[in-house]
Design a protein around this motif. Structure first.
Motif, short mmCIF file in Angstrom:
data_model
loop_
_atom_site.label_atom_id
_atom_site.label_comp_id
_atom_site.label_asym_id
_atom_site.label_seq_id
_atom_site.Cartn_x
_atom_site.Cartn_y
_atom_site.Cartn_z
N ALA A 37 0.82 -1.22 0.00
CA ALA A 37 0.00 0.00 0.00
C ALA A 37 0.85 1.27 0.00
O ALA A 37 0.38 2.33 -0.41
CB ALA A 37 -0.95 0.00 1.19
N PHE A 38 2.09 1.17 0.41
CA PHE A 38 2.99 2.32 0.41
C PHE A 38 3.08 2.93 -0.99
O PHE A 38 3.27 4.14 -1.13
CB PHE A 38 4.37 1.89 0.91
N ALA A 39 2.91 2.13 -2.02
CA ALA A 39 3.02 2.60 -3.40
C ALA A 39 1.91 3.59 -3.77
O ALA A 39 2.02 4.28 -4.79
CB ALA A 39 3.00 1.42 -4.36
N GLN A 40 0.88 3.71 -2.95
CA GLN A 40 -0.19 4.67 -3.25
C GLN A 40 0.36 6.08 -3.39
O GLN A 40 -0.12 6.87 -4.20
CB GLN A 40 -1.30 4.62 -2.21
N LYS A 41 1.37 6.42 -2.63
CA LYS A 41 2.00 7.74 -2.69
C LYS A 41 2.48 8.02 -4.11
O LYS A 41 2.23 9.09 -4.67
CB LYS A 41 3.16 7.80 -1.70
N PHE A 42 3.16 7.07 -4.72
CA PHE A 42 3.72 7.26 -6.06
C PHE A 42 2.62 7.27 -7.12
O PHE A 42 2.72 7.97 -8.12
CB PHE A 42 4.76 6.18 -6.34
N ILE A 43 1.56 6.52 -6.87
CA ILE A 43 0.43 6.52 -7.80
C ILE A 43 -0.26 7.87 -7.77
O ILE A 43 -0.52 8.47 -8.82
CB ILE A 43 -0.54 5.37 -7.47
N PHE A 44 -0.54 8.40 -6.59
CA PHE A 44 -1.16 9.72 -6.49
C PHE A 44 -0.27 10.79 -7.13
O PHE A 44 -0.76 11.67 -7.84
CB PHE A 44 -1.47 10.09 -5.04
N ASP A 45 1.03 10.73 -6.90
CA ASP A 45 1.94 11.71 -7.49
C ASP A 45 1.92 11.63 -9.01
O ASP A 45 1.93 12.66 -9.70
CB ASP A 45 3.36 11.52 -6.95
N GLY A 46 1.89 10.42 -9.56
CA GLY A 46 1.84 10.26 -11.01
C GLY A 46 0.53 10.74 -11.60
O GLY A 46 0.51 11.38 -12.66
N LEU A 47 -0.57 10.48 -10.92
CA LEU A 47 -1.88 10.95 -11.38
C LEU A 47 -1.95 12.47 -11.38
O LEU A 47 -2.51 13.09 -12.28
CB LEU A 47 -3.00 10.37 -10.51
N GLN A 48 -1.35 13.06 -10.36
CA GLN A 48 -1.33 14.52 -10.27
C GLN A 48 -0.43 15.11 -11.35
O GLN A 48 -0.80 16.08 -12.02
CB GLN A 48 -0.86 14.94 -8.89
N ALA A 49 0.74 14.52 -11.58
CA ALA A 49 1.67 15.02 -12.60
C ALA A 49 1.04 14.94 -14.00
O ALA A 49 1.32 15.79 -14.86
CB ALA A 49 2.96 14.23 -12.56
N ALA A 50 0.19 13.94 -14.23
CA ALA A 50 -0.46 13.78 -15.52
C ALA A 50 -1.66 14.71 -15.69
O ALA A 50 -2.21 14.81 -16.78
CB ALA A 50 -0.93 12.32 -15.68
#
Length: 85
Positions: A37-50
């Motif tokens: 679940a720690f990977a959620q941080k990177f997913i949110f950051d990628g969604l925001q960057a896109a």
């Protein structure tokens, strides 16, 4: 970066608050759920960057739920947004 590229293939979400469901599909149970679940941080950051989501602050993100499954054929993650308003 992989999340950002994948998200750019989809239209952005309209402004608003969303509950987010992560469905994590793993090959096996060797990794603890909290480490996955720690990977959620990177997913949110990628969604925001896109530009898929405006940001990952309280204005946009309500409840965050995680489900964990074993799937040897199709490992990965699904991220599902549901409007709360």
């Amino acid at each position: 970066e992989r999340v950002q590229w994948a998200a750019m293939a989809h239209p952005p979400l309209p402004a608003g608050r969303y509950d987010v469901l992560f469905v994590w599909r793993r090959l096996n149970k060797r990794t603890d759920p909290d480490n996955i679940a720690f990977a959620q941080k990177f997913i949110f950051d990628g969604l925001q960057a896109a530009g898929f989501i405006g940001n990952d602050k309280w204005d946009w993100v309500g409840a965050i739920t995680h489900l964990f499954e074993v799937d040897k054929e199709y490992p990965g993650v699904d991220v599902i947004f549901e409007a709360t308003e």
